[in-house]
Each structure stands twice: as C-alpha cells, then as structure tokens.
Design a protein around this motif. Structure first.
Motif, mmCIF file in Angstrom:
data_model
loop_
_atom_site.group_PDB
_atom_site.id
_atom_site.type_symbol
_atom_site.label_atom_id
_atom_site.label_comp_id
_atom_site.label_asym_id
_atom_site.label_seq_id
_atom_site.Cartn_x
_atom_site.Cartn_y
_atom_site.Cartn_z
ATOM 1 N N PRO A 107 -92.575 -24.962 92.061
ATOM 2 C CA PRO A 107 -91.243 -24.378 92.199
ATOM 3 C C PRO A 107 -90.847 -24.172 93.660
ATOM 4 O O PRO A 107 -89.663 -24.221 93.987
ATOM 5 C CB PRO A 107 -91.362 -23.030 91.498
ATOM 6 C CG PRO A 107 -92.650 -23.036 90.770
ATOM 7 C CD PRO A 107 -93.510 -24.112 91.318
ATOM 8 N N LEU A 108 -91.838 -23.983 94.533
ATOM 9 C CA LEU A 108 -91.500 -23.797 95.949
ATOM 10 C C LEU A 108 -90.760 -25.014 96.487
ATOM 11 O O LEU A 108 -89.815 -24.886 97.269
ATOM 12 C CB LEU A 108 -92.773 -23.583 96.772
ATOM 13 C CG LEU A 108 -93.137 -22.136 97.098
ATOM 14 C CD1 LEU A 108 -94.402 -22.095 97.936
ATOM 15 C CD2 LEU A 108 -92.005 -21.446 97.827
ATOM 16 N N ASP A 110 -88.847 -26.812 94.868
ATOM 17 C CA ASP A 110 -87.540 -26.932 94.224
ATOM 18 C C ASP A 110 -86.463 -26.081 94.880
ATOM 19 O O ASP A 110 -85.334 -26.042 94.409
ATOM 20 C CB ASP A 110 -87.637 -26.538 92.741
ATOM 21 C CG ASP A 110 -88.358 -27.602 91.925
ATOM 22 O OD1 ASP A 110 -88.463 -28.738 92.416
ATOM 23 O OD2 ASP A 110 -88.800 -27.288 90.808
ATOM 24 N N LEU A 111 -86.826 -25.368 95.935
ATOM 25 C CA LEU A 111 -85.829 -24.530 96.604
ATOM 26 C C LEU A 111 -85.446 -25.194 97.926
ATOM 27 O O LEU A 111 -86.166 -25.096 98.912
ATOM 28 C CB LEU A 111 -86.380 -23.135 96.853
ATOM 29 C CG LEU A 111 -85.335 -22.114 97.321
ATOM 30 C CD1 LEU A 111 -84.324 -21.840 96.226
ATOM 31 C CD2 LEU A 111 -86.010 -20.819 97.749
ATOM 32 N N PRO A 112 -84.307 -25.875 97.948
ATOM 33 C CA PRO A 112 -83.918 -26.606 99.156
ATOM 34 C C PRO A 112 -83.654 -25.653 100.328
ATOM 35 O O PRO A 112 -83.365 -24.470 100.124
ATOM 36 C CB PRO A 112 -82.632 -27.318 98.731
ATOM 37 C CG PRO A 112 -82.178 -26.662 97.480
ATOM 38 C CD PRO A 112 -83.340 -25.985 96.858
ATOM 39 N N GLU A 115 -80.779 -23.411 100.403
ATOM 40 C CA GLU A 115 -80.763 -22.245 99.527
ATOM 41 C C GLU A 115 -81.744 -21.169 100.006
ATOM 42 O O GLU A 115 -82.087 -20.273 99.252
ATOM 43 C CB GLU A 115 -81.142 -22.676 98.105
ATOM 44 C CG GLU A 115 -80.049 -23.436 97.381
ATOM 45 C CD GLU A 115 -79.018 -22.498 96.760
ATOM 46 O OE1 GLU A 115 -79.428 -21.546 96.086
ATOM 47 O OE2 GLU A 115 -77.815 -22.715 96.970
ATOM 48 N N ARG A 116 -82.192 -21.304 101.248
ATOM 49 C CA ARG A 116 -83.198 -20.328 101.704
ATOM 50 C C ARG A 116 -82.627 -19.252 102.611
ATOM 51 O O ARG A 116 -83.304 -18.286 102.948
ATOM 52 C CB ARG A 116 -84.355 -21.042 102.390
ATOM 53 C CG ARG A 116 -85.071 -21.966 101.416
ATOM 54 C CD ARG A 116 -86.414 -22.443 101.912
ATOM 55 N NE ARG A 116 -87.014 -23.297 100.873
ATOM 56 C CZ ARG A 116 -88.318 -23.527 100.780
ATOM 57 N NH1 ARG A 116 -89.145 -23.016 101.661
ATOM 58 N NH2 ARG A 116 -88.771 -24.281 99.809
ATOM 59 N N PHE A 117 -81.410 -19.427 103.065
ATOM 60 C CA PHE A 117 -80.715 -18.393 103.824
ATOM 61 C C PHE A 117 -81.526 -17.873 104.999
ATOM 62 O O PHE A 117 -81.483 -16.687 105.319
ATOM 63 C CB PHE A 117 -80.334 -17.228 102.912
ATOM 64 C CG PHE A 117 -79.467 -17.647 101.754
ATOM 65 C CD1 PHE A 117 -78.112 -17.868 101.933
ATOM 66 C CD2 PHE A 117 -80.015 -17.848 100.493
ATOM 67 C CE1 PHE A 117 -77.308 -18.271 100.877
ATOM 68 C CE2 PHE A 117 -79.220 -18.247 99.429
ATOM 69 C CZ PHE A 117 -77.867 -18.465 99.620
ATOM 70 N N GLY A 118 -82.297 -18.747 105.617
ATOM 71 C CA GLY A 118 -83.074 -18.317 106.775
ATOM 72 C C GLY A 118 -84.336 -17.549 106.451
ATOM 73 O O GLY A 118 -85.060 -17.133 107.345
ATOM 74 N N PHE A 119 -84.591 -17.328 105.170
ATOM 75 C CA PHE A 119 -85.818 -16.628 104.796
ATOM 76 C C PHE A 119 -87.034 -17.520 105.052
ATOM 77 O O PHE A 119 -86.954 -18.741 104.948
ATOM 78 C CB PHE A 119 -85.829 -16.303 103.289
ATOM 79 C CG PHE A 119 -85.031 -15.113 102.863
ATOM 80 C CD1 PHE A 119 -83.688 -14.985 103.203
ATOM 81 C CD2 PHE A 119 -85.608 -14.109 102.092
ATOM 82 C CE1 PHE A 119 -82.940 -13.887 102.780
ATOM 83 C CE2 PHE A 119 -84.870 -13.005 101.662
ATOM 84 C CZ PHE A 119 -83.544 -12.901 102.010
ATOM 85 N N THR A 120 -88.147 -16.900 105.362
ATOM 86 C CA THR A 120 -89.427 -17.580 105.313
ATOM 87 C C THR A 120 -89.990 -17.333 103.925
ATOM 88 O O THR A 120 -90.371 -16.211 103.605
ATOM 89 C CB THR A 120 -90.397 -17.002 106.352
ATOM 90 O OG1 THR A 120 -89.779 -17.068 107.624
ATOM 91 C CG2 THR A 120 -91.701 -17.773 106.348
ATOM 92 N N VAL A 121 -90.004 -18.355 103.097
ATOM 93 C CA VAL A 121 -90.403 -18.161 101.702
ATOM 94 C C VAL A 121 -91.899 -18.388 101.578
ATOM 95 O O VAL A 121 -92.416 -19.422 101.991
ATOM 96 C CB VAL A 121 -89.645 -19.118 100.770
ATOM 97 C CG1 VAL A 121 -90.069 -18.895 99.338
ATOM 98 C CG2 VAL A 121 -88.147 -18.914 100.926
ATOM 99 N N SER A 122 -92.606 -17.421 101.027
ATOM 100 C CA SER A 122 -94.059 -17.536 101.018
ATOM 101 C C SER A 122 -94.640 -17.605 99.616
ATOM 102 O O SER A 122 -95.797 -17.948 99.442
ATOM 103 C CB SER A 122 -94.661 -16.338 101.736
ATOM 104 O OG SER A 122 -94.158 -15.148 101.178
ATOM 105 N N VAL A 124 -93.821 -17.705 95.066
ATOM 106 C CA VAL A 124 -92.925 -17.755 93.910
ATOM 107 C C VAL A 124 -93.619 -17.128 92.728
ATOM 108 O O VAL A 124 -94.826 -17.296 92.557
ATOM 109 C CB VAL A 124 -92.606 -19.181 93.442
ATOM 110 C CG1 VAL A 124 -91.308 -19.203 92.667
ATOM 111 C CG2 VAL A 124 -92.617 -20.134 94.568
#
Lengths: 138, 138
Positions: A107-108, A110-112, A115-122, A124
């Motif tokens: 799923p990670l 799958d988040l373009p 669509e991350r708004f500058g977040f550091t996504v770590s 799911v």
DNA sequence: GCTTGACTTAGACATTGTCTATTGTAGGAT
DNA sequence: ATCCTACAATAGACAATGTCTAAGTCAAGC
C-alpha cells in the motif's frame, strides 16, 4: 519469548517480576489484548501488580518497538506482540474479533507523491472490516 | 449540505435546532473533528445544546451512513463528513494532523480468500502514518 | 391549537488512560 | 555479603471520553 526478555535485558531494561509477567502475558496469548485484559491476566500471576505499572510497561514495550498498538475502532487500544512480522488486521464489525492477515501488494507504493502533502510517510496500517462466520450465522 | 438536511428529512428525521447545528458544524469544516470539538462549535451557535445530544446526533449520522467515524490512534474518535467519496487518511505521528488521501489500487483485491478466514469483508480502512512538513521542520 | 412520541437536557456514571508522591528493589560498587 | 542509588512499582487521585437515565420540551401530524 525468552528472546524478548533477552532483548530487553540487552537494552538495559531492569528486569522486575512485574515486567516479566507483562511480557509473558503478551507472549502467551495470540489474541490482541486490551491494557485492561493484560492487567487482569497479570494480576492472576502476580496479585499485587498495579494498573499503572501495566500501562507503563506496555508503553515502554511500544517505544522499544517490541509490541504494536492497534487502534481498531473499539474503545480501548489493543496490544499486538507480533511486532516483528509485518501484518494487518481483519476485524468483525459486530463482535470485534480480530485476525492477523497478510495482504499481497504494498500500500505504501500506492500513495503517489502528489498525495503525500510533503509528509514523510513511514508506515501504513490496513484494517479490513466485515462479518465473521460466527456472527454471520447468528 | 442543505442536501444533507434534505436527505435526513426524507428519512423521517425530526428536524430540530440542535440537529441542524450539528450538521452545519460538520459540513462547514473540512478538518476531522472530535465529538468534543463538534460540541464546542455547536455551543457557539446554540449555547444550550448538551453534550449528550451531540453524541447522540453524531451516532445517528454514523448509523445513517452520512458521516464516518475515523479511529486514528489518538484518543478520541473523529467524525468525517466526507462519507460519500471514498478516501483514506494520512496522519502525522507527532501532531496528529490529518489529511484525506486517495491511493491508487484496491486493497480489497489484495486480500486473498485464503486470508479471509470465512469473513465477509465489506470495507477497508487505510491509515498512512508519518511526519508532516511542520513537525519535520521543528 | 392540541397531542404525542420523539428529542433534549443535566448530570451521574462508566471506561480508559495519566500523573504524582511515596515506597520498594535490581544490580552495580565496595 | 552488604550497602547505595537510581530506576521501578504502588495506590489512588485525576483527566478525558463516552453512555445512560429520568424528567422536561417541542416538531409535526391531526
């Protein structure tokens, strides 16, 4: 599970009867328990253990990454000792039963970026909801 | 949003000042509010509205499928008025900020039958966690 | 404009979680 | 083996969120 105790000792954890009991309760049980359920079971083995200690110990285990907090939409947080094998959850909307599941895909991915708004996504967390066989039969 | 009020009236909802205010608060705001925040804002417009009514009304809106409950791991449930456009959430682990996101792919298809344990799976909730730009800067 | 049952209210209660001041103790130092 | 000390545990008050009840109020149909 003695693995767990070893790892903790290795990290400078002071080993106490209370902490050992909490770790054993988490390890012995494969359901995801609430803090209160952990406390009840701990009391069965060590009657004088206090609620605060159980909460503290669970919080420490979470900080150390040995246990995961799971927020299904039930009221109380649940604690998942299975922290080292990534997995997600399948929850019965009626009775609250929880199963660990292992979906395919990532799923990670799958988040373009857009669509991350500058977040550091770590991380799911995927929660499937539905009706378990028991509740469907009723 | 008058759409919402229309739909509710159509379903036999008795329209009261309190319910209208709660619906307006949810509609006017695109952050995901906690029940308490909804109450605060409702009180600003209708000072004598009670906490119980806000909880009741939110619960009814959820049952009717007009609003979604979102359980990030924060303490309080949040209410998401965006029930008719499917989406998931991106949460800042530090400050709790929430954004709606639209990942590609279909997580439901990623759960093989062998991992469904006889459940009838009806819904998936995906929560991405990370650090928002503000918290990263600090 | 009545009537009635659904709605609202205040506040007690329940559940879950946190904090504090005090007492106890694990584990290293002697 | 004993002592010290910092870290841990305890009881219980407190806080936050949510639920329930008994009594009063009011929207909507007649």
């Amino acid at each position: 599970m003695s693995d767990l105790l070893e790892r903790l000792r290795g990290r400078g954890w002071r080993m106490t009867a209370q902490r050992r009991v909490v770790a054993e309760v988490l390890d012995g049980e494969h359901v995801h328990l609430t803090a209160d359920e952990v406390h009840s079971r701990a009391v069965a083995r060590l009657p004088e253990i206090s609620r605060a200690t159980v909460y503290n110990t669970l919080g420490e285990l979470v900080s150390l990454g040995e246990v995961l907090e799971v927020a299904t939409d039930k009221r109380a947080k649940r604690y998942d000792p299975n922290a080292h094998r990534p997995h997600h959850h399948l929850v019965c909307a009626q009775c609250g039963a929880i199963r660990d599941v292992h979906p395919t895909g990532n799923p990670l991915a799958d988040l373009p970026d857009s669509e991350r708004f500058g977040f550091t996504v770590s991380d799911v967390e995927v929660t499937y909801r539905g009706t378990c066989p028991n509740c469907a039969a009723a």
